[in-house]
Write a protein that holds these residues in place. Structure first.
Motif, PDB file in Angstrom:
ATOM      1  N   GLY A  57      24.744 -10.917   6.531  1.00  0.00           N
ATOM      2  CA  GLY A  57      23.509 -11.435   7.115  1.00  0.00           C
ATOM      3  C   GLY A  57      22.335 -10.570   6.691  1.00  0.00           C
ATOM      4  N   GLU A  58      21.166 -11.044   7.072  1.00  0.00           N
ATOM      5  CA  GLU A  58      19.929 -10.405   6.641  1.00  0.00           C
ATOM      6  C   GLU A  58      19.342  -9.544   7.759  1.00  0.00           C
ATOM      7  OE1 GLU A  58      16.835 -13.234   5.847  1.00  0.00           O
ATOM      8  OE2 GLU A  58      15.417 -11.700   5.164  1.00  0.00           O
ATOM      9  N   ILE A  59      18.801  -8.376   7.363  1.00  0.00           N
ATOM     10  CA  ILE A  59      17.964  -7.627   8.310  1.00  0.00           C
ATOM     11  C   ILE A  59      16.588  -8.290   8.223  1.00  0.00           C
ATOM     12  CG2 ILE A  59      16.993  -5.390   8.969  1.00  0.00           C
ATOM     13  CD1 ILE A  59      20.034  -5.433   9.192  1.00  0.00           C
ATOM     14  N   ALA A  60      16.365  -9.258   9.111  1.00  0.00           N
ATOM     15  CA  ALA A  60      15.207 -10.143   8.969  1.00  0.00           C
ATOM     16  C   ALA A  60      13.954  -9.569   9.611  1.00  0.00           C
ATOM     17  CB  ALA A  60      15.535 -11.499   9.575  1.00  0.00           C
ATOM     18  N   GLY A  61      14.112  -8.757  10.627  1.00  0.00           N
ATOM     19  CA  GLY A  61      12.933  -8.210  11.308  1.00  0.00           C
ATOM     20  C   GLY A  61      13.218  -6.843  11.873  1.00  0.00           C
ATOM     21  N   TYR A  62      12.182  -6.034  11.914  1.00  0.00           N
ATOM     22  CA  TYR A  62      12.334  -4.686  12.491  1.00  0.00           C
ATOM     23  C   TYR A  62      10.956  -4.210  12.955  1.00  0.00           C
ATOM     24  CZ  TYR A  62      12.094   0.389  12.521  1.00  0.00           C
ATOM     25  OH  TYR A  62      11.819   1.679  12.876  1.00  0.00           O
ATOM     26  N   ALA A  63      10.924  -3.528  14.058  1.00  0.00           N
ATOM     27  CA  ALA A  63       9.680  -2.886  14.511  1.00  0.00           C
ATOM     28  C   ALA A  63      10.018  -1.721  15.423  1.00  0.00           C
ATOM     29  CB  ALA A  63       8.795  -3.888  15.258  1.00  0.00           C
ATOM     30  N   ALA A  64       9.129  -0.752  15.468  1.00  0.00           N
ATOM     31  CA  ALA A  64       9.295   0.400  16.360  1.00  0.00           C
ATOM     32  C   ALA A  64       7.976   0.667  17.068  1.00  0.00           C
ATOM     33  CB  ALA A  64       9.716   1.630  15.559  1.00  0.00           C
ATOM     34  N   LEU A 106      10.342  -9.782  16.176  1.00  0.00           N
ATOM     35  CA  LEU A 106      10.480 -11.246  16.067  1.00  0.00           C
ATOM     36  C   LEU A 106       9.447 -11.797  15.088  1.00  0.00           C
ATOM     37  CD1 LEU A 106      11.072 -12.226  19.822  1.00  0.00           C
ATOM     38  CD2 LEU A 106      12.756 -12.206  17.981  1.00  0.00           C
ATOM     39  N   ARG A 107       8.220 -11.312  15.198  1.00  0.00           N
ATOM     40  CA  ARG A 107       7.162 -11.788  14.308  1.00  0.00           C
ATOM     41  C   ARG A 107       7.488 -11.408  12.863  1.00  0.00           C
ATOM     42  NH1 ARG A 107       2.083  -8.858  15.487  1.00  0.00           N
ATOM     43  NH2 ARG A 107       2.770  -9.326  17.601  1.00  0.00           N
ATOM     44  N   ASP A 108       7.987 -10.186  12.694  1.00  0.00           N
ATOM     45  CA  ASP A 108       8.361  -9.710  11.357  1.00  0.00           C
ATOM     46  C   ASP A 108       9.438 -10.611  10.748  1.00  0.00           C
ATOM     47  OD1 ASP A 108       8.357  -7.836   9.184  1.00  0.00           O
ATOM     48  OD2 ASP A 108      10.220  -7.001   9.987  1.00  0.00           O
ATOM     49  N   ALA A 109      10.316 -11.123  11.611  1.00  0.00           N
ATOM     50  CA  ALA A 109      11.408 -11.989  11.139  1.00  0.00           C
ATOM     51  C   ALA A 109      10.960 -13.438  11.022  1.00  0.00           C
ATOM     52  CB  ALA A 109      12.597 -11.888  12.090  1.00  0.00           C
ATOM     53  N   GLY A 110       9.758 -13.743  11.493  1.00  0.00           N
ATOM     54  CA  GLY A 110       9.313 -15.130  11.514  1.00  0.00           C
ATOM     55  C   GLY A 110      10.155 -15.972  12.459  1.00  0.00           C
ATOM     56  N   THR A 111      10.606 -15.341  13.546  1.00  0.00           N
ATOM     57  CA  THR A 111      11.524 -15.990  14.487  1.00  0.00           C
ATOM     58  C   THR A 111      10.849 -16.140  15.845  1.00  0.00           C
ATOM     59  OG1 THR A 111      13.489 -15.108  13.399  1.00  0.00           O
ATOM     60  CG2 THR A 111      13.722 -15.699  15.710  1.00  0.00           C
ATOM     61  N   ALA A 112      10.921 -17.340  16.403  1.00  0.00           N
ATOM     62  CA  ALA A 112      10.419 -17.539  17.768  1.00  0.00           C
ATOM     63  C   ALA A 112      11.460 -17.024  18.755  1.00  0.00           C
ATOM     64  CB  ALA A 112      10.162 -19.024  18.002  1.00  0.00           C
ATOM     65  N   ALA A 113      10.992 -16.611  19.941  1.00  0.00           N
ATOM     66  CA  ALA A 113      11.913 -16.066  20.949  1.00  0.00           C
ATOM     67  C   ALA A 113      13.048 -17.049  21.242  1.00  0.00           C
ATOM     68  CB  ALA A 113      11.151 -15.715  22.222  1.00  0.00           C
ATOM     69  N   GLU A 114      12.717 -18.359  21.297  1.00  0.00           N
ATOM     70  CA  GLU A 114      13.757 -19.342  21.663  1.00  0.00           C
ATOM     71  C   GLU A 114      14.813 -19.519  20.565  1.00  0.00           C
ATOM     72  OE1 GLU A 114      10.490 -19.759  21.775  1.00  0.00           O
ATOM     73  OE2 GLU A 114       9.849 -21.687  20.912  1.00  0.00           O
ATOM     74  N   ASP A 115      14.545 -18.978  19.381  1.00  0.00           N
ATOM     75  CA  ASP A 115      15.527 -19.085  18.292  1.00  0.00           C
ATOM     76  C   ASP A 115      16.498 -17.907  18.244  1.00  0.00           C
ATOM     77  OD1 ASP A 115      14.561 -21.533  17.446  1.00  0.00           O
ATOM     78  OD2 ASP A 115      13.051 -20.622  16.147  1.00  0.00           O
ATOM     79  N   VAL A 116      16.336 -16.956  19.163  1.00  0.00           N
ATOM     80  CA  VAL A 116      17.286 -15.836  19.223  1.00  0.00           C
ATOM     81  C   VAL A 116      18.489 -16.276  20.054  1.00  0.00           C
ATOM     82  CG1 VAL A 116      17.652 -13.494  20.095  1.00  0.00           C
ATOM     83  CG2 VAL A 116      15.519 -14.081  18.923  1.00  0.00           C
ATOM     84  N   ASP A 117      19.681 -16.066  19.521  1.00  0.00           N
ATOM     85  CA  ASP A 117      20.887 -16.583  20.171  1.00  0.00           C
ATOM     86  C   ASP A 117      21.605 -15.549  21.030  1.00  0.00           C
ATOM     87  OD1 ASP A 117      20.652 -19.150  18.877  1.00  0.00           O
ATOM     88  OD2 ASP A 117      21.262 -18.136  17.033  1.00  0.00           O
TER      89      ASP A 117
END
Lengths: 95, 411
Positions: B257-264, B288-299
């Motif tokens: 899988g991809e490391i799609a987003g990260y923030a600190a 989430l923003r870094d990954a281009g992922t909306a909160a509801e798309d996190v499983d």
């Protein structure tokens, strides 16, 4: 100093077998090298030992045989024969 | 060198050394079976200490895994690191010798360093004298030593580093590795395998005031429980081989899988009541923003799971703020390992990737339900099957460190 680390006294000559044993114990042994062969004139780097391994070995000999081996004594030493010559010079002087 | 944020990075190898399993598949099987590695401490005589439990990696015989030359010069934690790095590289099938000489680097995280080795040599110094201190003390204690030893062992000469951000480090190292790849490095060996299960390490950990003093191994570390008694320290973690997705595809590598987003983010000191967790919320939202992922798309969320009531409440409130109360399954498989310091979040990342692979969320052991004040859907009792595409891993380090990472299954 505890008894477990009592020094060996009266020894005036370290053999290549002694040196090999001490190096194995203090710095390990490269799997690709046969230390039981004729290694006296091999370069330490060919035997898998770096400068820190020599320093650790010298420290161990200093402790176990109660001699002082300074960095100057070890300067420029590249082979077990040279190492033994330097150690045995110190041992003889101390005896 | 500039950072090209369009470069995607994928995990092509995983290596695990955990208290409930040596090796990735042994760990994963134990985790799904709910087998804990928390047990009475054996690495030192803990009878005089307030906590006598730890998460120790079992059955690790250094001579079976570590070259003879490295035995006298390595701390136990470095040996575990070398083991996990070997496994990750082998798993990736990547041969670093085939890359550009500077094509692969090492990015690790550490919290303390080789403390067991360091304690022994300090004892030699004060009880016998300087002549009895190992020459290898010069680096064996050092918090960056794992990066160095892994780099030397495998000839990884690319850009390398070590971060020390306590338990957030397990994500920060991977974020760092991704950045190196985006600057042009082909692959990175990254993560954390950490721990200092010795009196010197324990003294440092004890000063946090967060350690459990419970005597029962099954009741000593209970993240999100009403009666959470604190933390149990452990050792181990995971290393990942992170690779430029394009070059991984070219060589036909399997991707976890991809490391799609990260923030600190960083909390600048004790926060006023009610504001604890605001830094964590920012880290999660940025990841989430870094990954281009909306909160509801996190499983699924792999929680930091401090096991300390105030910290657990701050985390569950932060998760509820981002995802809504009970809005996403949350789990803490570290309930079976204890807190692995910089190794913990790397192991969570590895666990998240295995969860994505198998469509199974491992559960939080020994906790029957989240306590009051925890508005989260905590996975308890047994693993939960689900179609998992994206997982969030959350980590916090003592002193104000927050980190979050999003991993995404390949389509």
């Amino acid at each position: 100093m505890s008894d477990a680390n009592a020094t060996v006294t009266g020894v005036t000559e370290l053999t290549v077998e002694d040196l090999t044993r001490i190096m194995r114990e203090s710095a390990g042994e490269d799997e690709s090298v046969d230390l039981s062969g004729d290694i006296l004139d091999s370069d330490f780097t060919e035997l898998g030992y770096d400068s820190l391994a020599l320093l650790e070995t010298a420290g161990r000999i200093s402790r176990d045989y109660g001699v002082e081996l300074s960095d100057d004594d070890l300067d420029g030493i590249a082979t077990p024969r040279e190492f033994l010559t330097a150690v045995n010079r110190t041992l003889t002087a101390a005896a | 060198m500039s950072v090209d944020t369009t470069v995607r990075t994928v995990v092509t190898g995983v290596g695990v050394a955990a208290p409930n399993g040596m090796g990735t598949e042994a760990y994963w099987a134990a985790t799904l079976a709910g087998r804990s590695g928390i047990a009475p401490t054996t690495r030192y005589d803990a009878s005089g200490y307030p906590l006598q439990l730890a998460g120790e990696v079992p059955d690790f015989e250094p001579e079976q895994h570590i070259p003879s030359r490295l035995i006298p010069q390595t701390d136990h934690g470095t040996r575990l690191s070398l083991y996990a790095a070997d496994e990750a590289l082998r798993d990736s099938t990547l041969d670093p010798g085939q890359l550009d000489p500077y094509g692969m680097g090492v990015a690790t995280a550490s919290s303390m360093g080789g403390f067991e080795f360091g304690q022994r040599e300090l004892q030699n110094l004060w009880s016998k004298g300087g002549r009895f201190v190992s020459a290898y003390q010069s680096f064996a204690w050092f918090y960056a030593v794992n990066t160095g030893q892994i780099s030397i062992r495998h000839g990884l000469r690319g850009s390398s580093n070590t971060v020390v951000t306590d338990a957030a480090g397990g994500l920060d190292a991977v974020g760092n590795a991704r950045r190196q790849i985006r600057k042009g490095t082909t692959a990175m060996l990254t993560g954390g395998v950490d721990g200092a299960l010795c009196p010197l390490g324990y003294a440092g950990q004890y000063s946090s005031g967060a350690l459990s003093t419970a005597g029962d191994a099954d009741r000593a570390f209970l993240p999100f429980a009403d009666d959470a008694p604190g933390q149990v320290p452990g050792e181990g973690g995971a290393f990942l081989v992170l690779e430029d997705a394009a070059s991984a595809r070219r060589r036909g590598a399997r991707s976890y899988g991809e490391i799609a987003g990260y923030a600190a983010t960083f909390d600048p000191g004790p926060l006023p009541p009610g504001q604890e967790g605001t830094g964590l919320v920012r880290a999660i939202r940025r990841a989430l923003r870094d990954a281009g992922t909306a909160a509801e798309d996190v499983d699924v969320v792999f929680a930091d799971a401090a096991g300390v009531p105030d910290l657990d409440r701050a985390e569950s409130r932060a998760l509820a703020e981002v995802f809504g109360p009970g809005g996403v399954p949350v789990t803490a498989p570290k309930s079976m390992t204890g807190r692995l310091f910089a190794g913990g979040a790397s192991l969570d990342l590895a666990t998240a990737l295995l969860a994505l692979r198998d469509g199974t969320i491992p559960h939080t052991a020994n906790v029957s339900r989240p306590g009051s004040g925890h508005p989260i859907d905590l996975v308890t009792g047994e693993p939960r099957e689900a179609d998992l595409r994206r997982a969030l891993v959350v980590a916090r380090g003592r002193g104000g460190f927050n980190a979050a990472a999003v991993v995404r299954r390949d389509a």
